[in-house]
Design a protein around this motif. Sequence first.
Motif, PDB file in Angstrom:
ATOM      1  N   ASP A 438       0.838  -1.193   0.000  1.00 46.18           N
ATOM      2  CA  ASP A 438       0.000   0.000   0.000  1.00 46.18           C
ATOM      3  C   ASP A 438       0.879   1.251   0.000  1.00 46.18           C
ATOM      4  N   ASN A 439       1.920   1.236   0.862  1.00 44.17           N
ATOM      5  CA  ASN A 439       2.844   2.380   0.925  1.00 44.17           C
ATOM      6  C   ASN A 439       3.598   2.527  -0.381  1.00 44.17           C
ATOM      7  N   ALA A 440       4.061   1.380  -0.920  1.00 46.56           N
ATOM      8  CA  ALA A 440       4.834   1.430  -2.170  1.00 46.56           C
ATOM      9  C   ALA A 440       3.997   2.107  -3.251  1.00 46.56           C
ATOM     10  N   VAL A 441       2.709   1.790  -3.276  1.00 39.69           N
ATOM     11  CA  VAL A 441       1.836   2.399  -4.274  1.00 39.69           C
ATOM     12  C   VAL A 441       1.665   3.882  -3.971  1.00 39.69           C
ATOM     13  N   LYS A 442       1.375   4.171  -2.676  1.00 39.97           N
ATOM     14  CA  LYS A 442       1.068   5.562  -2.307  1.00 39.97           C
ATOM     15  C   LYS A 442       2.250   6.491  -2.549  1.00 39.97           C
ATOM     16  N   TYR A 443       3.453   5.982  -2.245  1.00 39.64           N
ATOM     17  CA  TYR A 443       4.617   6.880  -2.284  1.00 39.64           C
ATOM     18  C   TYR A 443       5.494   6.637  -3.517  1.00 39.64           C
ATOM     19  N   SER A 444       4.876   6.115  -4.599  1.00 37.40           N
ATOM     20  CA  SER A 444       5.644   5.806  -5.813  1.00 37.40           C
ATOM     21  C   SER A 444       5.901   7.024  -6.684  1.00 37.40           C
ATOM     22  N   GLN A 466       9.987  -3.337  -3.083  1.00 39.61           N
ATOM     23  CA  GLN A 466      10.802  -2.219  -3.570  1.00 39.61           C
ATOM     24  C   GLN A 466       9.971  -1.314  -4.476  1.00 39.61           C
ATOM     25  N   ASP A 467      10.124  -0.020  -4.231  1.00 34.17           N
ATOM     26  CA  ASP A 467       9.487   0.923  -5.158  1.00 34.17           C
ATOM     27  C   ASP A 467      10.544   1.887  -5.670  1.00 34.17           C
ATOM     28  N   HIS A 468      10.210   2.674  -6.664  1.00 36.14           N
ATOM     29  CA  HIS A 468      11.144   3.671  -7.196  1.00 36.14           C
ATOM     30  C   HIS A 468      10.537   5.049  -7.026  1.00 36.14           C
ATOM     31  N   PHE A 484       1.665   6.867  14.503  1.00 30.37           N
ATOM     32  CA  PHE A 484       1.148   8.139  13.975  1.00 30.37           C
ATOM     33  C   PHE A 484       2.207   8.951  13.231  1.00 30.37           C
ATOM     34  N   TYR A 485       3.416   8.415  13.100  1.00 27.56           N
ATOM     35  CA  TYR A 485       4.456   9.236  12.482  1.00 27.56           C
ATOM     36  C   TYR A 485       4.292   9.249  10.967  1.00 27.56           C
ATOM     37  N   ARG A 486       4.277  10.451  10.413  1.00 24.88           N
ATOM     38  CA  ARG A 486       4.189  10.587   8.960  1.00 24.88           C
ATOM     39  C   ARG A 486       5.237  11.596   8.522  1.00 24.88           C
ATOM     40  N   VAL A 487       5.849  11.331   7.394  1.00 24.96           N
ATOM     41  CA  VAL A 487       6.827  12.300   6.885  1.00 24.96           C
ATOM     42  C   VAL A 487       6.048  13.514   6.400  1.00 24.96           C
ATOM     43  N   ASP A 488       6.501  14.682   6.932  1.00 19.41           N
ATOM     44  CA  ASP A 488       5.779  15.899   6.602  1.00 19.41           C
ATOM     45  C   ASP A 488       6.544  16.614   5.485  1.00 19.41           C
ATOM     46  N   PRO A 496      -3.085  10.504   1.422  1.00 20.22           N
ATOM     47  CA  PRO A 496      -3.775  10.171   2.675  1.00 20.22           C
ATOM     48  C   PRO A 496      -3.054   9.051   3.418  1.00 20.22           C
ATOM     49  N   GLY A 497      -3.172   9.062   4.719  1.00 19.33           N
ATOM     50  CA  GLY A 497      -2.521   8.005   5.521  1.00 19.33           C
ATOM     51  C   GLY A 497      -2.755   8.279   6.992  1.00 19.33           C
ATOM     52  N   THR A 498      -2.555   7.259   7.803  1.00 18.41           N
ATOM     53  CA  THR A 498      -2.821   7.405   9.240  1.00 18.41           C
ATOM     54  C   THR A 498      -1.540   7.401  10.068  1.00 18.41           C
ATOM     55  N   GLY A 499      -0.439   6.961   9.457  1.00 19.46           N
ATOM     56  CA  GLY A 499       0.805   6.851  10.233  1.00 19.46           C
ATOM     57  C   GLY A 499       0.837   5.602  11.093  1.00 19.46           C
ATOM     58  N   LEU A 500      -0.073   4.644  10.814  1.00 12.71           N
ATOM     59  CA  LEU A 500      -0.124   3.427  11.637  1.00 12.71           C
ATOM     60  C   LEU A 500       0.404   2.209  10.901  1.00 12.71           C
ATOM     61  N   GLY A 501       0.433   2.303   9.536  1.00 15.88           N
ATOM     62  CA  GLY A 501       0.757   1.115   8.731  1.00 15.88           C
ATOM     63  C   GLY A 501       2.060   0.456   9.160  1.00 15.88           C
ATOM     64  N   LEU A 502       3.150   1.221   9.225  1.00 18.54           N
ATOM     65  CA  LEU A 502       4.455   0.634   9.543  1.00 18.54           C
ATOM     66  C   LEU A 502       4.530   0.193  11.009  1.00 18.54           C
ATOM     67  N   THR A 503       3.811   0.906  11.890  1.00 21.86           N
ATOM     68  CA  THR A 503       3.796   0.506  13.306  1.00 21.86           C
ATOM     69  C   THR A 503       3.221  -0.901  13.429  1.00 21.86           C
TER      70      THR A 503
HETATM   71  P1  ADP Z   1       0.860   6.133   6.357  1.00 29.39           P
HETATM   72  O1  ADP Z   1      -0.525   5.727   6.648  1.00 29.39           O
HETATM   73  O2  ADP Z   1       1.106   7.584   6.520  1.00 29.39           O
HETATM   74  O3  ADP Z   1       1.359   5.613   5.062  1.00 29.39           O
HETATM   75  P2  ADP Z   1       2.815   4.401   7.542  1.00 29.39           P
HETATM   76  O4  ADP Z   1       3.087   4.050   8.955  1.00 29.39           O
HETATM   77  O5  ADP Z   1       2.508   3.287   6.626  1.00 29.39           O
HETATM   78  O6  ADP Z   1       1.699   5.491   7.541  1.00 29.39           O
HETATM   79  O7  ADP Z   1       4.077   5.144   7.017  1.00 29.39           O
HETATM   80  C1  ADP Z   1       4.629   6.179   7.764  1.00 29.39           C
HETATM   81  C2  ADP Z   1       5.309   7.186   6.833  1.00 29.39           C
HETATM   82  O8  ADP Z   1       6.452   6.590   6.236  1.00 29.39           O
HETATM   83  C3  ADP Z   1       4.468   7.612   5.701  1.00 29.39           C
HETATM   84  O9  ADP Z   1       3.663   8.719   6.063  1.00 29.39           O
HETATM   85  C4  ADP Z   1       5.456   7.978   4.639  1.00 29.39           C
HETATM   86  O10 ADP Z   1       5.852   9.298   4.776  1.00 29.39           O
HETATM   87  C5  ADP Z   1       6.637   7.101   4.933  1.00 29.39           C
HETATM   88  N1  ADP Z   1       6.698   5.933   4.033  1.00 29.39           N
HETATM   89  C6  ADP Z   1       6.255   4.690   4.251  1.00 29.39           C
HETATM   90  N2  ADP Z   1       6.508   3.894   3.206  1.00 29.39           N
HETATM   91  C7  ADP Z   1       7.128   4.646   2.288  1.00 29.39           C
HETATM   92  C8  ADP Z   1       7.618   4.407   0.971  1.00 29.39           C
HETATM   93  N3  ADP Z   1       7.544   3.201   0.403  1.00 29.39           N
HETATM   94  N4  ADP Z   1       8.184   5.437   0.320  1.00 29.39           N
HETATM   95  C9  ADP Z   1       8.289   6.651   0.891  1.00 29.39           C
HETATM   96  N5  ADP Z   1       7.831   6.967   2.117  1.00 29.39           N
HETATM   97  C10 ADP Z   1       7.245   5.961   2.799  1.00 29.39           C
END
Ligand code: ADP
Length: 551
Positions: A438-444, A466-468, A484-488, A496-503
């Motif tokens: 999901d992240n790979a798609v969102k942040y591609s 892996q994404d590019h 809840f951490y998200r790169v600002d 959109p995102g919640t900052g919970l996925g990676l946690t």
């Molecule tokens: P979110 O719901 O915001 O995606 P995550 O916990 O999944 O929350 O990710 C936290 C933050 O890590 C994201 O807000 C994003 O900034 C960064 N991130 C996660 N995966 C990637 C990725 N594949 N490429 C770039 N940034 C990423």
Amino acid sequence: MATLADFLKRHTLWAGFAAVLAPLLVMLGLQFVWLSRLEQVSAIAHKATLNNYLEGVGTEVEYFYRSTAERALNIPAAYLTRGRLEEVANHWKKKPVEGVRSLFLVDYTRERFGNFHVYDPESGTLVSPPASEEALAIIVACTPWQMLSYRGGSAASPGLSVDERNPEYRIILNPITDDAWHVVGVAGMILDEPYFRKELLPAAIRKALPDFFSNAGTNDLVVTVRDARGRLMVSTHDDPGGGPAAVSRLPFVFRDWTLGLHSPRSTPEQWARANFTFNVTLSALLAIALVSGIALALRAANRAMMLSEMKSDFVSNVSHELRTPLSSIRVFAELLRLGRAPSPEKVQAYGEYIEAESRRLSRLIDNILDFSRIESGRKTYRFGPTDLLEVIAATLKTFEVRLKPSGFRIAFEGPAAPLPLVTIDADAIGQALHNLLDNAVKYSGASRDIRVRAARDQEGVVISVQDHGIGIPKEHQSKLFEAFYRVDSSHTASIPGTGLGLTIVKAIIEHHGGRCWFESEVGKGTTFFLLIPARLEIKRGEPGSEIGSMA
Ligand code: ADP
């Protein structure tokens, strides 16, 4: 103005810390100055105490001899003038005195050069002294009084006098005067030096100690007494060597003897310095403890502030995340209801969209619920023998529908050899992989290539995604797995995102005893890795391994 307010808002805690730290530093500085002054004063005070103590010993000795002399040598002149010398012998017999080698009486009433009598304690009578050193010492000592008596002079309030010209015969004299203050005789005593050395001095030294020093301090002190030739006569401990910290002379008798006070461990200056060092160290330690306590409290407060900020961001993010699929579902459902689907293929396509979007909604809700379960320790896992490749394949399949219109290509590279079965919670691992995809798609960004690999090494099976895409800036990398951490940044603002996925990914993998990590470069892309540890692999022949063979 706004920037200043913003700055203060963001740095309130540090401003508070500085507000505590500044007075603390001033206090420490002042304390240092006070303590250094105290060091000088206390060195002087300590030295004064040592001197006072030695004077105290001297006073004790003087008091003993004065009171002894007054008791023994106060002879009424009438005994002499009326020739009742036996009364003097009786007086000395009745009240024997300590510390005296011999008592004598010189009577000038009958003989102008004086009749010399020495008290014989055995017979209790006065006897004439035989010609001896002692007799000579008595005669020499009494000469001034004999001269006075001979010339008929008077001695107004004469009092005790001491003659120590011959150190072998230290004599205390008391002139006996009649009513007109004429000297009619002299009573005297020769001091017993061994008594003074062995009994009186040690007792006086011991007696004065507690008046000047605490009990703990007295063990450190050594008192020495040296005679006129510097020979050590008395020492409370072995000869301490070195110069004494304080020196004093005895005031009344034995005036040529010197009292010395040694403190073998330290001089008053060293003692004061040690006190100073101790106090400064103590203050510094207390200050460090205080500052660390405040820093910890501020850190906790800072975290709490950040968390509450993140939580409020989270609420708006979640609302945003919910709104997007919901509006898609509503639009497609409306199209279907109004019969606006021109062909059965379109109907199917709309249905697929609605299904995919509702799946996305469910996953979002699952993530939130899972996070809450993980946080409260209520998440349950159902471990079972699982074919990892099947889990990966199933997860990738659910993505296909969603990715089809956006042109994403997910390439999968399997392992060289078949993977063994592993004991995992298939749903949880599927969810972790799903979050990474999901992240790979969102942040591609503009890139459309995603690569998923599964490979086996000594540690276990490593799944990577892996994404590019946009990559993750270095300064954010260490906090990425925090809740809840998200790169600002401008790149992520609209995503959109919640900052919970990676946690959740981290919690799931760690519950399996594995690890997750990533490599990322801004503008080039990111690869996330999940390690399923080798100890979860099921060896051939172990229970559960046959399911693998069936699959
Ligand atoms: P979110 O719901 O915001 O995606 P995550 O916990 O999944 O929350 O990710 C936290 C933050 O890590 C994201 O807000 C994003 O900034 C960064 N991130 C996660 N995966 C990637 C990725 N594949 N490429 C770039 N940034 C990423």
